[in-house]
Design a protein around this motif. Structure first.
Motif, mmCIF file in Angstrom:
data_model
loop_
_atom_site.group_PDB
_atom_site.id
_atom_site.type_symbol
_atom_site.label_atom_id
_atom_site.label_comp_id
_atom_site.label_asym_id
_atom_site.label_seq_id
_atom_site.Cartn_x
_atom_site.Cartn_y
_atom_site.Cartn_z
ATOM 1 N N ALA A 1 1.746 2.585 -10.075
ATOM 2 C CA ALA A 1 0.719 1.554 -10.291
ATOM 3 C C ALA A 1 1.314 0.157 -10.112
ATOM 4 O O ALA A 1 0.667 -0.753 -9.581
ATOM 5 N N GLY A 2 2.568 -0.021 -10.543
ATOM 6 C CA GLY A 2 3.248 -1.304 -10.371
ATOM 7 C C GLY A 2 3.486 -1.618 -8.907
ATOM 8 O O GLY A 2 3.347 -2.763 -8.476
ATOM 9 N N ARG A 3 3.835 -0.609 -8.116
ATOM 10 C CA ARG A 3 4.028 -0.816 -6.671
ATOM 11 C C ARG A 3 2.712 -1.210 -6.001
ATOM 12 O O ARG A 3 2.687 -2.076 -5.134
ATOM 13 N N ASP A 4 1.622 -0.556 -6.403
ATOM 14 C CA ASP A 4 0.296 -0.907 -5.856
ATOM 15 C C ASP A 4 -0.067 -2.341 -6.224
ATOM 16 O O ASP A 4 -0.534 -3.110 -5.382
ATOM 17 N N CYS A 5 0.147 -2.693 -7.496
ATOM 18 C CA CYS A 5 -0.167 -4.048 -7.961
ATOM 19 C C CYS A 5 0.675 -5.072 -7.210
ATOM 20 O O CYS A 5 0.162 -6.120 -6.807
ATOM 21 N N LEU A 6 1.942 -4.757 -7.006
ATOM 22 C CA LEU A 6 2.820 -5.657 -6.262
ATOM 23 C C LEU A 6 2.314 -5.862 -4.843
ATOM 24 O O LEU A 6 2.207 -6.995 -4.368
ATOM 25 N N ARG A 7 1.991 -4.797 -4.165
ATOM 26 C CA ARG A 7 1.531 -4.894 -2.765
ATOM 27 C C ARG A 7 0.252 -5.729 -2.678
ATOM 28 O O ARG A 7 0.162 -6.658 -1.878
ATOM 29 N N GLU A 8 -0.707 -5.437 -3.527
ATOM 30 C CA GLU A 8 -1.986 -6.151 -3.491
ATOM 31 C C GLU A 8 -1.842 -7.590 -3.983
ATOM 32 O O GLU A 8 -2.418 -8.518 -3.403
ATOM 33 N N GLY A 9 -1.059 -7.779 -5.050
ATOM 34 C CA GLY A 9 -0.850 -9.119 -5.593
ATOM 35 C C GLY A 9 -0.110 -10.025 -4.627
ATOM 36 O O GLY A 9 -0.445 -11.201 -4.479
ATOM 37 N N GLU A 10 0.891 -9.473 -3.948
ATOM 38 C CA GLU A 10 1.642 -10.268 -2.975
ATOM 39 C C GLU A 10 0.749 -10.680 -1.799
ATOM 40 O O GLU A 10 0.840 -11.801 -1.307
ATOM 41 N N ALA A 11 -0.115 -9.779 -1.359
ATOM 42 C CA ALA A 11 -1.039 -10.125 -0.270
ATOM 43 C C ALA A 11 -1.969 -11.258 -0.718
ATOM 44 O O ALA A 11 -2.211 -12.209 0.033
ATOM 45 N N ALA A 12 -2.460 -11.166 -1.949
ATOM 46 C CA ALA A 12 -3.343 -12.209 -2.477
ATOM 47 C C ALA A 12 -2.596 -13.530 -2.636
ATOM 48 O O ALA A 12 -3.124 -14.604 -2.323
ATOM 49 N N ARG A 13 -1.346 -13.466 -3.106
ATOM 50 C CA ARG A 13 -0.543 -14.677 -3.273
ATOM 51 C C ARG A 13 -0.276 -15.341 -1.925
ATOM 52 O O ARG A 13 -0.421 -16.555 -1.778
ATOM 53 N N ARG A 14 0.096 -14.549 -0.919
ATOM 54 C CA ARG A 14 0.345 -15.122 0.415
ATOM 55 C C ARG A 14 -0.914 -15.783 0.968
ATOM 56 O O ARG A 14 -0.854 -16.860 1.564
#
Length: 145
Positions: free
Chosen positions: A103-116
């Motif tokens: 779940a942390g890996r999913d959150c990281l992937r999605e959160g990083e895309a949103a941050r970029r």
């Protein structure tokens, strides 16, 4: 030029400009990350934990430049939401190893895309070359001794 368009003396001060630029970017990032249930500090923890080598709480705190108490609080919050897990190091029982969960890996992937995406929108008033130059210049200031 009327008085509404004329820059104030503060608008020529680097500290003022950096402070307000950072505040604007922080607001944009917070809005972008809200759907993923993390803030910028928590996302930074996930980024640090995404490397290949398992890290201890102390190592994560050192890489982020935060004190141990703050690190424990951040990890408690992430662990409560199932984004990270802690376990004792098999080599040193006094040491907690922290790892991302699926779940942390999913959150990281999605959160990083949103941050970029939020960063691109924030930098939109600048052309691509100017934005890249700004980032390089800030990186030089932050990483120089």
């Amino acid at each position: 030029m009327d008085s509404e368009q004329r820059p104030t003396p503060l608008e020529f001060r680097l500290g003022y400009l950096l402070k307000h630029a950072q505040a604007g970017l922080a607001r944009a990032s917070a809005e972008a990350l809200a759907p993923y249930g993390v803030d910028g500090h928590e996302l930074a923890v996930l980024v640090v934990l995404s490397g290949d080598d398992p890290l201890s709480q102390v190592e994560v705190a050192g890489r982020l430049g935060v004190d141990r108490t703050t690190m424990v609080s951040l990890l408690d919050s992430l662990e409560d939401r199932g984004l990270v897990e802690r376990r004792r190091s098999p080599q040193d029982r006094r040491r907690n190893i922290v790892e991302l969960t699926p779940a942390g890996r999913d959150c990281l992937r999605e959160g990083e895309a949103a941050r970029r995406s939020a960063e691109r929108r924030f930098l939109a008033p600048l052309d691509e070359e100017t934005a890249a130059t700004l980032v390089r210049a800030l990186r030089s200031l932050v990483t120089s001794p």
